[in-house]
Every structure is written in structure tokens, then in C-alpha cells.
Write a protein that holds these residues in place. Structure first.
Motif, mmCIF file in Angstrom:
data_model
loop_
_atom_site.group_PDB
_atom_site.id
_atom_site.type_symbol
_atom_site.label_atom_id
_atom_site.label_comp_id
_atom_site.label_asym_id
_atom_site.label_seq_id
_atom_site.Cartn_x
_atom_site.Cartn_y
_atom_site.Cartn_z
ATOM 1 N N PRO A 82 60.050 -10.895 -2.921
ATOM 2 C CA PRO A 82 58.664 -10.820 -2.425
ATOM 3 C C PRO A 82 57.760 -11.935 -2.960
ATOM 4 C CG PRO A 82 59.433 -8.638 -3.010
ATOM 5 C CD PRO A 82 60.500 -9.604 -3.462
ATOM 6 N N GLN A 83 57.865 -12.271 -4.237
ATOM 7 C CA GLN A 83 56.994 -13.302 -4.791
ATOM 8 C C GLN A 83 57.331 -14.685 -4.240
ATOM 9 O OE1 GLN A 83 59.259 -11.578 -6.470
ATOM 10 N NE2 GLN A 83 60.338 -12.847 -7.955
ATOM 11 N N VAL A 84 58.593 -14.942 -3.947
ATOM 12 C CA VAL A 84 59.001 -16.220 -3.365
ATOM 13 C C VAL A 84 58.583 -16.260 -1.900
ATOM 14 C CG1 VAL A 84 60.999 -17.672 -2.805
ATOM 15 C CG2 VAL A 84 60.864 -16.520 -5.037
ATOM 16 N N ARG A 85 58.755 -15.162 -1.199
ATOM 17 C CA ARG A 85 58.305 -15.080 0.191
ATOM 18 C C ARG A 85 56.805 -15.358 0.274
ATOM 19 N NH1 ARG A 85 59.597 -13.338 5.144
ATOM 20 N NH2 ARG A 85 61.639 -12.536 4.593
ATOM 21 N N LYS A 86 56.038 -14.853 -0.669
ATOM 22 C CA LYS A 86 54.587 -15.077 -0.685
ATOM 23 C C LYS A 86 54.277 -16.569 -0.747
ATOM 24 C CE LYS A 86 50.271 -13.668 -1.213
ATOM 25 N NZ LYS A 86 49.576 -12.787 -0.300
ATOM 26 N N VAL A 87 55.038 -17.309 -1.554
ATOM 27 C CA VAL A 87 54.831 -18.760 -1.651
ATOM 28 C C VAL A 87 55.097 -19.411 -0.296
ATOM 29 C CG1 VAL A 87 55.700 -20.898 -2.679
ATOM 30 C CG2 VAL A 87 55.259 -18.904 -4.123
ATOM 31 N N GLN A 119 51.326 -11.930 -9.894
ATOM 32 C CA GLN A 119 50.651 -10.732 -9.377
ATOM 33 C C GLN A 119 51.624 -9.844 -8.615
ATOM 34 O OE1 GLN A 119 47.378 -12.348 -7.156
ATOM 35 N NE2 GLN A 119 46.028 -12.395 -8.925
ATOM 36 N N ILE A 120 52.511 -10.449 -7.853
ATOM 37 C CA ILE A 120 53.468 -9.656 -7.093
ATOM 38 C C ILE A 120 54.502 -9.029 -8.003
ATOM 39 C CG2 ILE A 120 55.323 -9.803 -5.378
ATOM 40 C CD1 ILE A 120 53.487 -11.814 -3.899
ATOM 41 N N THR A 121 55.036 -9.777 -8.962
ATOM 42 C CA THR A 121 56.068 -9.223 -9.837
ATOM 43 C C THR A 121 55.497 -8.176 -10.783
ATOM 44 O OG1 THR A 121 55.848 -11.030 -11.435
ATOM 45 C CG2 THR A 121 57.548 -11.248 -9.740
ATOM 46 N N GLU A 122 54.191 -8.240 -11.043
ATOM 47 C CA GLU A 122 53.563 -7.256 -11.931
ATOM 48 C C GLU A 122 52.973 -6.084 -11.151
ATOM 49 O OE1 GLU A 122 50.862 -9.573 -14.311
ATOM 50 O OE2 GLU A 122 52.512 -10.564 -15.365
ATOM 51 N N GLY A 123 53.204 -6.062 -9.827
ATOM 52 C CA GLY A 123 52.828 -4.897 -9.038
ATOM 53 C C GLY A 123 51.531 -4.982 -8.271
ATOM 54 N N ASP A 124 50.822 -6.086 -8.349
ATOM 55 C CA ASP A 124 49.568 -6.227 -7.595
ATOM 56 C C ASP A 124 49.832 -7.174 -6.442
ATOM 57 O OD1 ASP A 124 47.040 -6.447 -6.609
ATOM 58 O OD2 ASP A 124 46.248 -7.603 -8.279
#
Length: 129
Positions: free
Chosen positions: A87-92, A121-126
Motif C-alpha cells: 500500500p505505501q509503495v502504491r501510494k507513491v 503514514q500508511i505503514t503506521e496505520g494512517d
């Protein structure tokens, strides 16, 4: 965490590259070198699949590496497919696709700081980032 790479030919005209860890200013050279050796082995019109299942972080340096791969493959009538981004890589990738990055950030450092914040923020749940 460092970068991990593993590649295999799943067909004569298709290579799968598994990328794990962090792809950033410290590790992008490893990917570039691996791709420099791998891509010439594919025939014109071939496909490289980059499996991002294990990739936990990407910076602008990593994005440039993927852009180089895409450019090389296109020059030979080939394709580049990205598979299973976290998810965090997809966000980038979503940020870069939606916003002309070179018009928004004044430096690579500013861009990387922003991408770092978004992924954290994504990996920490926000995920409202």
C-alpha cells in the motif's frame, strides 16, 4: 533494511524480477546494474515483470530506476509490468501519476522527504495521507 533482488525467466520472452526491501538513493544502483545485465537477454517485444511484493519503501531514485527500465523495454517494443505493490509503495505511484512531480517539489530531497512521510503514514496505520 537493504535491497534484495532475484530474477528468473518464466518464459523465453518474459523475465520476473522480485524486488524486496528499500529502493532508495543507497540501493538503486543495485537494481540498475541487475537490469543492465538482465534486459539484453530478453528478445525484442519481451516483457519484464517487476514483483514488488517485498518492496517496503521507494524513493525518487527508485522511481527513476523503474522509468529507465520502462524506457529501455519500450525502445525494443517490450513491456514493463509492476506487480503486487505494498500500500505505501502504491501510494507513491499514485502520487507520481496524479501530480507532475517535477513541477511541485523544489528538490529531490524535498520530494524524498514527502514520499517518506506518505509511506510512513500508511505503514503506521494512517492511510488518509
Amino acid at each position: 533494511m537493504t535491497l534484495s533482488l532475484h530474477s528468473e525467466f518464466s518464459a523465453p520472452d518474459r523475465a520476473v524480477v522480485h524486488v524486496g526491501g528499500r529502493l532508495d538513493a543507497m540501493t538503486f544502483g543495485e537494481l540498475d546494474e541487475a537490469m543492465l545485465a538482465l534486459l539484453p537477454q530478453l528478445p525484442d517485444g519481451g516483457t519484464v515483470v517487476i514483483d514488488l511484493t517485498g518492496l517496503t519503501y521507494i524513493s525518487s531514485a527508485g522511481l527513476r530506476s523503474f522509468a529507465k527500465v520502462r524506457k529501455t523495454m519500450r525502445a525494443h517494443g517490450g513491456h514493463t509490468l509492476l506487480l503486487n505493490p505494498q500500500p505505501q509503495v502504491r501510494k507513491v505511484f499514485d502520487i507520481v501519476k496524479a501530480v507532475p512531480v517535477n513541477e511541485v517539489f523544489t528538490s529531490t530531497q524535498e520530494l524524498d522527504a514527502y514520499l517518506d512521510r506518505m509511506q510512513r503514514q500508511i505503514t503506521e496505520g494512517d492511510d488518509e495521507a
